[in-house]
Motif scaffolding. Structure first.
Motif, PDB file in Angstrom:
ATOM      1  N   PRO A  80     -13.819 -82.142  11.905  1.00  0.00           N
ATOM      2  CA  PRO A  80     -12.766 -81.911  12.907  1.00  0.00           C
ATOM      3  C   PRO A  80     -11.458 -81.388  12.306  1.00  0.00           C
ATOM      4  O   PRO A  80     -10.816 -80.513  12.901  1.00  0.00           O
ATOM      5  N   TYR A 130     -12.828 -76.516  18.747  1.00  0.00           N
ATOM      6  CA  TYR A 130     -11.623 -77.327  18.546  1.00  0.00           C
ATOM      7  C   TYR A 130     -11.484 -78.364  19.654  1.00  0.00           C
ATOM      8  O   TYR A 130     -11.216 -79.536  19.385  1.00  0.00           O
ATOM      9  N   HIS A 132     -13.786 -79.653  21.559  1.00  0.00           N
ATOM     10  CA  HIS A 132     -14.841 -80.666  21.412  1.00  0.00           C
ATOM     11  C   HIS A 132     -14.514 -81.656  20.290  1.00  0.00           C
ATOM     12  O   HIS A 132     -14.528 -82.871  20.502  1.00  0.00           O
ATOM     13  N   PHE A 133     -14.236 -81.132  19.107  1.00  0.00           N
ATOM     14  CA  PHE A 133     -14.009 -82.017  17.965  1.00  0.00           C
ATOM     15  C   PHE A 133     -12.704 -82.800  18.088  1.00  0.00           C
ATOM     16  O   PHE A 133     -12.631 -83.957  17.674  1.00  0.00           O
ATOM     17  N   ARG A 136     -13.337 -85.598  20.601  1.00  0.00           N
ATOM     18  CA  ARG A 136     -14.212 -86.604  19.979  1.00  0.00           C
ATOM     19  C   ARG A 136     -13.451 -87.431  18.944  1.00  0.00           C
ATOM     20  O   ARG A 136     -13.603 -88.652  18.883  1.00  0.00           O
ATOM     21  N   THR A 137     -12.605 -86.764  18.168  1.00  0.00           N
ATOM     22  CA  THR A 137     -11.803 -87.472  17.173  1.00  0.00           C
ATOM     23  C   THR A 137     -10.816 -88.416  17.848  1.00  0.00           C
ATOM     24  O   THR A 137     -10.635 -89.559  17.403  1.00  0.00           O
TER      25      THR A 137
END
Length: 161
Positions: A80, A130, A132-133, A136-137
């Protein structure tokens, strides 16, 4: 307790993502004035920087970081972080190139410029990665396990030895 404390930060992160999505989606419609376009590009880039700062501040608040086990965080969130910096670089590159092409003529047709369309497509594709990650992060960093001593942290520490 921790979840309630983390909720405003999560909302801030979502707000920064929504600004970026809005800018990527509709900024082309606001190209009639160079100064407006430049300001919007700067706002978008600053929002990405703020998003990164928020994530790193969350890293600094974790038990893992405070215990000196930074390698665990870096390994867990390497992808990420990499995607975010690649996206930011592509974003700035696209913005600089677009402003260079449009500065004298804001309504100029720039899509016939060699190389611009591939950069545009790569930037928009990396934007999806970007989003998505980053989301998620943000959700992972809301996990209470990162903010207290637990068995999985001890196992990770033992693996590193």
């Amino acid at each position: 307790m921790l979840v309630e404390r983390y909720r405003p930060i999560l909302y801030l992160q979502y707000f920064l993502l929504l600004i970026d999505i809005f800018m990527n989606s509709f900024i082309e419609l606001l190209r009639f004035e160079n100064v407006i376009l430049l300001v919007l590009f700067v706002i978008q880039d600053v929002c990405i920087i703020f998003a990164v700062i928020v994530v790193f501040l969350l890293f600094f608040n974790t038990f893992i970081f405070q215990a000196g086990l930074v390698n665990i965080l870096i390994n867990k969130f390497r992808l990420p972080i990499s995607v975010t910096f690649i996206y930011f670089g592509l974003n700035v590159g696209l913005h600089v190139w677009e402003m260079t092409l449009r500065w004298d003529e804001p309504n100029r047709y720039i899509w016939d410029t060699t190389g611009f369309i591939p950069l545009f497509v790569i930037q928009r594709t990396s934007a999806v990665l970007y989003y998505h990650f980053y989301k998620r992060t943000a959700l992972k960093l809301g996990d209470p396990r990162f903010y207290q001593d637990s068995e999985w942290i001890r196992r990770e520490f033992e693996k590193r030895r």
